[in-house]
Design an enzyme around this catalytic site. Structure first.
Site: not given
Length: 255
Positions: A140, A153
């Site tokens: 990501s 995350y």
């Protein structure tokens, strides 16, 4: 592009990017082993594409790293060798620093770190022995810097990006391709609950097509869309004080 791969294994194949990529590959002649916890969703996907390609449902919880290793190795043996392995499964619940819930942090580590590492490492040695294969990690753009309310995350994706890069350096000379994918915001069930505006938001079919083509051309790293990728790169140059002020109250790119 058809025929580039004979077999593939994808985690998180029951929804979002994983589901779309499993179908995308199957429709191009790849026998796809699609893994996820929700077997009924995988079976529905297999029926959806059965006239165009083959998806073999595999019920698996990547949070159990040991089981993930065993399942992937077993499939590798039974299918004559996996040619493409994609670590896609991830979760992104909020983990704000001021109210850090350890159970949530642990769950993110189990899925995004241990699960992803097990997925990519399960048959890496076998690919080296065969002198071919392709490992892909869906990271990501959140991997670039620590992000507010998603501290676990963003850290998990930073781990994955560096893990993939290390694999690429080690395995490239041994005939195994390694690809890191860094999406920006994609409209999936995982981002549906975001309360903030998601800049440069892409539809899942668009994102999947871009990812699939990057895999087929053997890109070592693919960040998209270019607008978000540019912002992400520039953010790494900001001094900490400017970065802190810029992202307070903002969200994070999801899967």
């Amino acid at each position: 592009m058809q025929g580039t791969y004979r077999t593939a294994f994808i985690t998180g194949a029951s929804s979002g990017i994983g589901r779309g990529l499993a179908a995308w590959l199957a429709r191009r002649g790849v026998r796809v082993f699609g893994a996820a916890r929700r077997l009924e969703e995988l079976e529905a996907l297999a029926r959806e594409v059965q006239s165009e390609g083959e998806i073999v449902p595999v019920q698996l919880d990547v949070a159990d790293a040991r089981s993930t290793l065993e399942v992937i190795r077993s499939i590798d043996e039974s299918c004559g060798g996996l040619e493409l392995v994609v670590a896609n499964a991830a979760i992104a619940p909020e983990t704000p620093g001021h109210a850090l819930a350890w159970d949530t942090v642990e769950q993110i580590i189990d899925v995004n770190v241990r699960g992803a590492a097990a997925t990519l490492g399960a048959v890496a040695d076998r690919m080296v022995s065969r002198g071919s294969g392709h490992l892909v990690g869906i990271s990501s753009q959140a991997a670039g810097r620590g992000l507010p309310r998603h501290v676990a995350y963003s850290a998990s994706k930073a781990f994955l990006s560096n893990f993939i890069e290390g694999l690429r350096v080690d395995l490239g000379p041994r005939g195994v391709k390694v690809t890191a994918i860094h999406p920006g915001f994609v409209r999936t069930p995982g981002t549906a609950g975001n309360a903030f505006k998601m800049p440069f938001l892409l539809e899942v079919d668009d994102a999947v097509d871009r990812i699939g083509r990057a895999i087929f051309r053997g890109a070592s790293d693919f960040s998209f869309p270019w607008q978000a990728a540019t912002v992400s790169k520039l953010s790494r140059l900001l001094p900490n004080g400017l970065w802190d002020r810029a992202v307070r109250g903002f969200g994070t790119p999801g899967d």
